[in-house]
Design a protein around this motif. Sequence first.
Motif, mmCIF file in Angstrom:
data_model
loop_
_atom_site.group_PDB
_atom_site.id
_atom_site.type_symbol
_atom_site.label_atom_id
_atom_site.label_comp_id
_atom_site.label_asym_id
_atom_site.label_seq_id
_atom_site.Cartn_x
_atom_site.Cartn_y
_atom_site.Cartn_z
ATOM 1 N N LEU A 5 33.647 38.339 42.145
ATOM 2 C CA LEU A 5 32.377 38.132 42.834
ATOM 3 C C LEU A 5 31.297 37.590 41.900
ATOM 4 N N HIS A 6 31.308 38.040 40.657
ATOM 5 C CA HIS A 6 30.274 37.660 39.698
ATOM 6 C C HIS A 6 30.693 36.502 38.794
ATOM 7 N N HIS A 7 31.703 35.754 39.227
ATOM 8 C CA HIS A 7 32.145 34.524 38.547
ATOM 9 C C HIS A 7 32.593 34.777 37.104
ATOM 10 N N GLN A 8 33.123 35.958 36.826
ATOM 11 C CA GLN A 8 33.689 36.225 35.501
ATOM 12 C C GLN A 8 35.111 35.690 35.413
ATOM 13 N N VAL A 9 35.782 35.566 36.554
ATOM 14 C CA VAL A 9 37.081 34.910 36.636
ATOM 15 C C VAL A 9 36.985 33.849 37.715
ATOM 16 N N ASP A 10 37.701 32.750 37.548
ATOM 17 C CA ASP A 10 37.596 31.635 38.484
ATOM 18 C C ASP A 10 38.469 31.792 39.714
ATOM 19 N N ASP A 11 39.656 32.369 39.527
ATOM 20 C CA ASP A 11 40.604 32.487 40.630
ATOM 21 C C ASP A 11 40.632 33.931 41.122
ATOM 22 N N VAL A 12 41.280 34.167 42.268
ATOM 23 C CA VAL A 12 41.370 35.532 42.792
ATOM 24 C C VAL A 12 42.113 36.419 41.792
ATOM 25 N N PRO A 13 41.822 37.717 41.774
ATOM 26 C CA PRO A 13 42.379 38.605 40.746
ATOM 27 C C PRO A 13 43.899 38.610 40.658
#
Length: 130
Positions: free
Chosen positions: A71-79
Amino acid sequence: MGINLNPFTWWNGATWGTIIGLSGKTRVGEDTLGNVYYEGGKDTAGNPRRWVIYDGPNDSSRIAPEWFSWLHHQVDDVPERALPAPRAWQKPAVPNLTGTALAYRPPGALEKGGHRAAATGDYEAWTPEP
């Protein structure tokens, strides 16, 4: 809460405005707590907009840590694709239980009878040297 309160109360779940606003957005996943995540459009910085629709009351502690980072754009793709698999020793995420019957109550808390173990006498208070 029911369909009658839904248009007027945001704390019970998504309002009609949110549900209508999510039309045309992409559903990207769901976490173990039942929350549903969406993505679509761009914000003013050009990043994709991301939403969560809670399964129950709107409480940010009910977001799993891996989805929080999405949600906070710390990762680009889904977990599931961006993060490694959970370790065997990791516990599942739980929402904040403060105010519920499942909240932590230390020994001596009034909710547990108000009795705590007697002091053992091994404590020596600090006093400054003159």
